[in-house]
Design a protein around this motif. Sequence first.
Motif, PDB file in Angstrom:
ATOM      1  N   ILE A  12       0.832  -1.204   0.000  1.00 52.99           N
ATOM      2  CA  ILE A  12       0.000   0.000   0.000  1.00 52.99           C
ATOM      3  C   ILE A  12       0.861   1.247   0.000  1.00 52.99           C
ATOM      4  O   ILE A  12       0.626   2.202  -0.728  1.00 52.99           O
TER       5      ILE A  12
ATOM      6  N   SER B 194     -11.334  -1.471  -4.985  1.00 53.30           N
ATOM      7  CA  SER B 194     -10.067  -1.941  -4.413  1.00 53.30           C
ATOM      8  C   SER B 194     -10.210  -3.356  -3.916  1.00 53.30           C
ATOM      9  O   SER B 194      -9.349  -4.200  -4.129  1.00 53.30           O
ATOM     10  N   ILE B 195     -11.310  -3.592  -3.210  1.00 48.92           N
ATOM     11  CA  ILE B 195     -11.504  -4.916  -2.644  1.00 48.92           C
ATOM     12  C   ILE B 195     -11.797  -5.925  -3.742  1.00 48.92           C
ATOM     13  O   ILE B 195     -11.366  -7.078  -3.681  1.00 48.92           O
ATOM     14  N   GLY B 197     -10.466  -5.948  -6.466  1.00 53.16           N
ATOM     15  CA  GLY B 197      -9.208  -6.318  -7.098  1.00 53.16           C
ATOM     16  C   GLY B 197      -8.701  -5.357  -8.152  1.00 53.16           C
ATOM     17  O   GLY B 197      -7.793  -5.681  -8.905  1.00 53.16           O
TER      18      GLY B 197
ATOM     19  N   ALA C  50      -9.799  -4.522   6.303  1.00 52.26           N
ATOM     20  CA  ALA C  50      -9.991  -4.555   4.853  1.00 52.26           C
ATOM     21  C   ALA C  50      -8.822  -3.953   4.106  1.00 52.26           C
ATOM     22  O   ALA C  50      -8.603  -4.244   2.935  1.00 52.26           O
ATOM     23  N   GLY C  51      -8.063  -3.077   4.770  1.00 53.18           N
ATOM     24  CA  GLY C  51      -6.967  -2.419   4.077  1.00 53.18           C
ATOM     25  C   GLY C  51      -7.353  -1.057   3.535  1.00 53.18           C
ATOM     26  O   GLY C  51      -6.625  -0.446   2.760  1.00 53.18           O
ATOM     27  N   ASN C  65      -0.953 -14.753   7.906  1.00 50.92           N
ATOM     28  CA  ASN C  65      -0.137 -13.804   7.143  1.00 50.92           C
ATOM     29  C   ASN C  65      -0.342 -12.410   7.693  1.00 50.92           C
ATOM     30  O   ASN C  65      -1.473 -11.975   7.878  1.00 50.92           O
ATOM     31  N   LYS C  66       0.758 -11.717   7.931  1.00 49.79           N
ATOM     32  CA  LYS C  66       0.588 -10.342   8.368  1.00 49.79           C
ATOM     33  C   LYS C  66       0.188  -9.499   7.164  1.00 49.79           C
ATOM     34  O   LYS C  66       0.883  -9.477   6.148  1.00 49.79           O
ATOM     35  N   ILE C  70      -0.389  -4.934   2.971  1.00 46.86           N
ATOM     36  CA  ILE C  70      -0.844  -5.558   1.737  1.00 46.86           C
ATOM     37  C   ILE C  70      -2.116  -4.861   1.249  1.00 46.86           C
ATOM     38  O   ILE C  70      -3.020  -4.630   2.044  1.00 46.86           O
ATOM     39  N   PRO C  71      -2.176  -4.516  -0.054  1.00 44.22           N
ATOM     40  CA  PRO C  71      -3.362  -3.814  -0.550  1.00 44.22           C
ATOM     41  C   PRO C  71      -4.609  -4.692  -0.450  1.00 44.22           C
ATOM     42  O   PRO C  71      -4.510  -5.920  -0.477  1.00 44.22           O
ATOM     43  N   PRO C  72      -5.791  -4.054  -0.354  1.00 46.33           N
ATOM     44  CA  PRO C  72      -7.034  -4.802  -0.150  1.00 46.33           C
ATOM     45  C   PRO C  72      -7.211  -5.921  -1.167  1.00 46.33           C
ATOM     46  O   PRO C  72      -7.696  -7.003  -0.829  1.00 46.33           O
ATOM     47  N   LYS C  73      -6.826  -5.666  -2.411  1.00 45.30           N
ATOM     48  CA  LYS C  73      -7.147  -6.656  -3.432  1.00 45.30           C
ATOM     49  C   LYS C  73      -6.361  -7.943  -3.253  1.00 45.30           C
ATOM     50  O   LYS C  73      -6.733  -8.974  -3.797  1.00 45.30           O
ATOM     51  N   ASP C  74      -5.278  -7.894  -2.467  1.00 43.23           N
ATOM     52  CA  ASP C  74      -4.496  -9.111  -2.270  1.00 43.23           C
ATOM     53  C   ASP C  74      -4.767  -9.784  -0.941  1.00 43.23           C
ATOM     54  O   ASP C  74      -4.077 -10.721  -0.558  1.00 43.23           O
ATOM     55  N   ARG C  75      -5.763  -9.305  -0.217  1.00 46.27           N
ATOM     56  CA  ARG C  75      -6.019  -9.902   1.097  1.00 46.27           C
ATOM     57  C   ARG C  75      -7.060 -11.012   1.047  1.00 46.27           C
ATOM     58  O   ARG C  75      -7.347 -11.636   2.062  1.00 46.27           O
ATOM     59  N   ASP C  76      -7.655 -11.192  -0.138  1.00 49.45           N
ATOM     60  CA  ASP C  76      -8.668 -12.238  -0.298  1.00 49.45           C
ATOM     61  C   ASP C  76      -9.845 -12.035   0.649  1.00 49.45           C
ATOM     62  O   ASP C  76     -10.275 -12.952   1.361  1.00 49.45           O
ATOM     63  N   ILE C  77     -10.339 -10.835   0.701  1.00 47.82           N
ATOM     64  CA  ILE C  77     -11.499 -10.511   1.513  1.00 47.82           C
ATOM     65  C   ILE C  77     -12.576  -9.934   0.604  1.00 47.82           C
ATOM     66  O   ILE C  77     -12.295  -9.530  -0.529  1.00 47.82           O
TER      67      ILE C  77
END
Lengths: 291, 295, 363
Positions: A12, B194-195, B197, C50-51, C65-66, C70-77
């Motif tokens: 980020i 963003s969420i 992707g 959520a980021g 995983n910390k 990490i951007p929201p799109k890579d957090r798998d949420i």
Amino acid sequence: MKNNILNIKNSIHANRRWALIAAYSCLIIFVIFFLFPPYYMLITALKTNKEIAEMATNPWLIKQGITFEHFIYLFTKTPFLTFFKNTIIVTVSVVIITMVISVLAAYSLSRLKFWGSGVLATGIFLTYLVPETLLFIPLFKIVGWLGLLNSYWVLVLVYPTLSVPFCTWLMIGYFSSIPKEIDEAALIDGANHMQMLLKVFIPVAMPGLIAATIFAFTVSWAGFLYPLAFIYSESEMVLTVGTVTTLIKGDVFNWGSLMSGALLAAAPPVIIYAFLMDYYIAGLTSGATKG
Amino acid sequence: MKFSSFYLWLRQKPRIAFFMCLPLILMVVCLIIYPFIYSIFLSMLNKAETKFVGIGNYLFLFKRETFWLVVQQSIFFALVAVFFKALIGLIAAHSINAIPSKGQRKWRGMLLIPWVIPPALSTLGWWWLFEPTYSAINWFLVKISLPAIPWLSETFWARFSIILVNIWVGAPFFLIMYLAALKSIPADLYEAASIDGANYKQKLYYITLPMMKNIISITILFSIIVTFANFDIVRVLTRGGPIDTTHLFATYAFRVGIESGDIPLGAAVSLFMFPILGTLAFIILRSVRKRALEV
Amino acid sequence: MAEVLIKNLHKVFDRTEVVSGIDLSIKDKEFVILVGPSGCGKSTVLRMIAGLEDITKGEIFIENNKVNDIPPKDRDIAMVFQSYALYPHMTVFENMSFGLRLRKFSKNDIKVRVDEAAKVLGISELLDRRPKQLSGGQRQRVAMGRAIVRNPKVFLFDEPLSNLDAKMRGQMRIEIKRVHQHLNTTTIYVTHDQVEAMTLADRVVVMKNGKIEQIGTPDEIYNNPATGFVAGFIGAPAMNFISCKLEKGSKGLYANITKDIVLSIPKEKNIKLSKYVNKAIVLGIRPEHISENKQKNSLKIVAKLNIVEPLGMETMVYFPINNTQICGKVSPDNTIQNGKVITLYFDSLKFHFIDPETDLVLN
């Protein structure tokens, strides 16, 4: 799912830093592009004629001392102050006329319905399809019949065609956003339409009014085609035309005075803008968000 | 107070409304509609304004090469200038929107200045910058080992110059409009994206641009009309030269109508603009209205 | 295994600390609700998971995983927003498939997933419409559908029902419960509505002023609140709080409310309270435990009613003690009116005592 802990490049913070660097780089480039001409005009206005003529030195800086001789020349040896006076008279008159016409029309079009009012409200904007560059020729003849050729009062007559449509449209937008309940409360309190306009609508829509006034001012101050076509005598000219046409005597371009004249002539709109920038922008963009 | 029937008739709401609109209606009719119709009539007279010649003036223009040059130049000028103004406006608006809110006002203030200065006067500044002997820009070019450019004396560069100055004057308008449009897009749409992707480019393509389609169309339309009818910049910078290669409808009409004294011909020239503008307006407004019903 | 671990989480906005040290461990498949009044920091915690907000201090782990940076799109949420955040220029189908399209899923896969999610949510006929043409409840379902098709590790809900009217809220609450049972995914849900918290959650996290007041199952929170705040926040109508003085008498401890009202305290509670004898204390009792029913440990009180609220299902009665309005419940068949005197019984086993200085419940 891939393990993202090691994907530092995509973090980020990295993304945000990159975005900021890109944004500021663009902004700096644009600011340089947008501001270097006025900057250069200012530099020239303050340079001695000698330094201007010297071609070897860096024209972007003043090396041989600041001088106000160009401004003094402007005020004493040219009709500049006359131009200034004329422009102020014209502009103030036009602003008043514009605001009266626009506010009255906007109030009636946004609140009171009459036959054809819908058509008029949208048609107002179509007047911009008939620009001054089309109208100046027939107006040249018409103004001649009225005996107004070569007088700055002709501008007071024609400039409102440039400002009224936009100002009306702007005010319609602001007035329409005033809830109808306020009208009803005022009517119950016993107000007639003029009172409602003066005591309720105008105060509430004041930001719009200020924006419209600024717009009318700027458009009048910058008018160039109409005065160029209709006015010949220096004593009747306004700043834009006067600075461009009469500050050049024969083959000698007195660039220092020309630039100082241009700067001073351009100063009032810029000063108003500097102080009332937010109203200006709000007025322009109210269409973008509402309309 | 005696309530005469006339007074009561007058006080009705529609009557009041009409009278409040009257100044506007009078102005539009007398100073816009009437002159417009009169100019159509004028364009059909001979130079001395004694005889009616129908479409004689128009036929005369169609045969002149200069006229067609003006048509091409005006269209090219409008399209190229508006394209770059919109592009710069879009990039600048995005850049301002991307920096922290506290600083945005400063940058926005600085970037709007070209639009606030009366064009005729700022063009004087550009004229000085392009001056063949003293051009400060050429000084800079030479300093970095590039050749000096004949800004106003060669056709290509003269056209370049007027387009450049027009872009300089007009881009801030686009900047302001696009910035407002950007700010009106709800922030949570970007968060949802963003969420979902989306990276920066995807957000721009899938969210920002589609939601800005309307405002982009309207500003471009408005600007094409205004740019097409431009007078000040060309008049001050090149007066239509070199050899008529930078004339637009407005400057050419002025030259023919006022300077050469052939009013009817001048009227014909400037009237030619109208159908082009009208068609453009119709096309773009129609697509805008269609889209407004969807979103 | 999608566990979420939050360690010592802090968030500072403009020099104000809005989240002050949150520690929370959420198990795989668990439905956890963060509940609390406006401004307590619950949404901020969710957004940090959520980021969408930066983390000032502390760590968040998703599946070990910390994810701090990490951007929201890579957090798998996936997240459902309060305002739904549906893309207005896209159809329902396009809205729901957006995330999958970005991730380059095949057209076939996308169709299968979207159709399935639409079926679960009952919006299959709406796939070609645009958000503008949908009602609030329908939009909410589309927002949920968009989250479901992503098949994420964690679902995040940010006050999803706040923009719906009361009736719709009730219906959607059931929908959400049903969907969770069907999907069995770790869910973190934020709301200010304690009814949602009580009915949907496996565990409830009550927050106030950026800190956690209590974590527990709905049952624990309701019956054994840890603080006076939790006791008063959970349960509707809210718990009654009566200031009194703790006294020691011949048969044990008493709560001295007024000279006419002195309530004896059951022996089970005596041990923890011994330090507070002759001190001011707050007695908490829920309206549902003040009724006409006499039970083993009930204490009688005679009250003159000043407000009666017949709700159909039950009737709420209000009477004053010491300038405090006390609320009790009676059967809907009881037609007693305002101004009349009634005999009510306090179930003393349901007393909660709160230390007025620390706000802790002494149990």
